[in-house]
Design an enzyme around this catalytic site. Structure first.
Site, PDB file in Angstrom:
ATOM      1  N   HIS A  74      18.588  42.907  21.771  1.00  0.00           N
ATOM      2  CA  HIS A  74      18.899  43.002  20.352  1.00  0.00           C
ATOM      3  C   HIS A  74      18.940  41.626  19.692  1.00  0.00           C
ATOM      4  O   HIS A  74      19.183  40.605  20.351  1.00  0.00           O
ATOM      5  CB  HIS A  74      20.228  43.725  20.162  1.00  0.00           C
ATOM      6  CG  HIS A  74      20.145  45.192  20.487  1.00  0.00           C
ATOM      7  ND1 HIS A  74      21.131  46.093  20.159  1.00  0.00           N
ATOM      8  CD2 HIS A  74      19.164  45.907  21.095  1.00  0.00           C
ATOM      9  CE1 HIS A  74      20.761  47.314  20.554  1.00  0.00           C
ATOM     10  NE2 HIS A  74      19.581  47.227  21.142  1.00  0.00           N
ATOM     11  N   GLU A 128      21.054  40.152  17.733  1.00  0.00           N
ATOM     12  CA  GLU A 128      22.307  39.392  17.798  1.00  0.00           C
ATOM     13  C   GLU A 128      22.467  38.729  19.166  1.00  0.00           C
ATOM     14  O   GLU A 128      22.868  37.569  19.269  1.00  0.00           O
ATOM     15  CB  GLU A 128      23.516  40.312  17.558  1.00  0.00           C
ATOM     16  CG  GLU A 128      23.466  41.107  16.269  1.00  0.00           C
ATOM     17  CD  GLU A 128      22.821  42.487  16.442  1.00  0.00           C
ATOM     18  OE1 GLU A 128      21.719  42.571  17.035  1.00  0.00           O
ATOM     19  OE2 GLU A 128      23.395  43.464  15.988  1.00  0.00           O
ATOM     20  N   CYS A 139      25.495  46.851  17.321  1.00  0.00           N
ATOM     21  CA  CYS A 139      25.842  47.936  18.247  1.00  0.00           C
ATOM     22  C   CYS A 139      27.044  47.495  19.096  1.00  0.00           C
ATOM     23  O   CYS A 139      27.466  46.334  19.048  1.00  0.00           O
ATOM     24  CB  CYS A 139      24.640  48.267  19.141  1.00  0.00           C
ATOM     25  SG  CYS A 139      24.379  47.051  20.442  1.00  0.00           S
ATOM     26  N   CYS A 196      26.316  44.437  21.426  1.00  0.00           N
ATOM     27  CA  CYS A 196      26.269  43.155  20.709  1.00  0.00           C
ATOM     28  C   CYS A 196      27.648  42.789  20.183  1.00  0.00           C
ATOM     29  O   CYS A 196      27.997  41.602  20.124  1.00  0.00           O
ATOM     30  CB  CYS A 196      25.249  43.210  19.577  1.00  0.00           C
ATOM     31  SG  CYS A 196      23.557  43.265  20.197  1.00  0.00           S
TER      32      CYS A 196
END
Ligand SMILES: Nc1ccn([C@H]2C[C@H](O)[C@@H](COP(=O)(O)O)O2)c(=O)n1
Ligand SMILES: [Zn+2]
Length: 161
Positions: free
Chosen positions: A79, A81, A105, A108
């Site tokens: 992801h 992040e 999410c 993260c």
């Protein structure tokens, strides 16, 4: 003495704009996410977007959303992040802010908290009702991580490349 320009972009426009630009590097056909980590004194520390880990070919790994877990993107994609956190090589991210185009999410969120990031500025929250995002907010609240939605200004920025 001449007056200074008045139509310069704000800090929030600048950092969310950088996050959006970063997301444009994503090969994900459905959702492109970008992130930009910023120090307390408004210096950009790192950026990231959702994509495959190093050495995993964009052309060979799956980008679909359904089917066998081993044949869809979710199990493989890093992801934005997390990539932004891992891309940072400067030491501590304590008290930094992260601008991200989609609410983090739960995985993260854990990385954000453990990295010492204390503010999350997000744009889209399209998965707000998912268990993952509800869990993120619960963890942010417990850990004292502030999060707020980026206020869109409607400004259009055109760049000719
Ligand atoms: N905060 C987030 C949330 C999701 N991502 C990535 C993971 C996937 O590549 C994509 C979501 O795909 P969708 O389920 O919308 O087809 O976005 C992220 O980087 N950061
Ligand atoms: Zn995530």
């Amino acid at each position: 003495m001449s007056d200074k320009r008045k139509d310069y972009i704000s800090w929030d426009e600048y950092f969310m704009g950088v996050a959006m630009l970063s997301g444009m590097r994503s090969k994900d056909p459905n959702t492109q996410v970008g992130a930009c980590i910023v120090s307390k004194d408004n210096k950009i520390l790192s950026m990231g977007y959702n994509g495959l880990p190093r050495g995993c070919s964009d052309d060979e790994f799956p980008w679909c959303r359904e089917g066998d877990p081993l044949d869809n993107k979710y199990i493989y994609t890093a992801h934005s992040e997390l990539n932004a956190i891992l891309n940072y090589r400067g030491g501590s991210l304590e008290n930094a802010k992260i601008y991200v185009t989609l609410f983090p999410c739960n995985e993260c969120a854990k990385a954000i908290i453990q990295a010492g990031i204390t503010t999350v500025v997000y744009d889209d929250d399209k998965y707000a009702t998912s268990a993952s995002v509800i869990a993120s907010k619960r963890m942010f609240d417990a850990a004292g991580v502030r999060y707020y939605r980026y206020q869109r200004t409607g400004r259009k920025i055109e760049i000719t490349l």
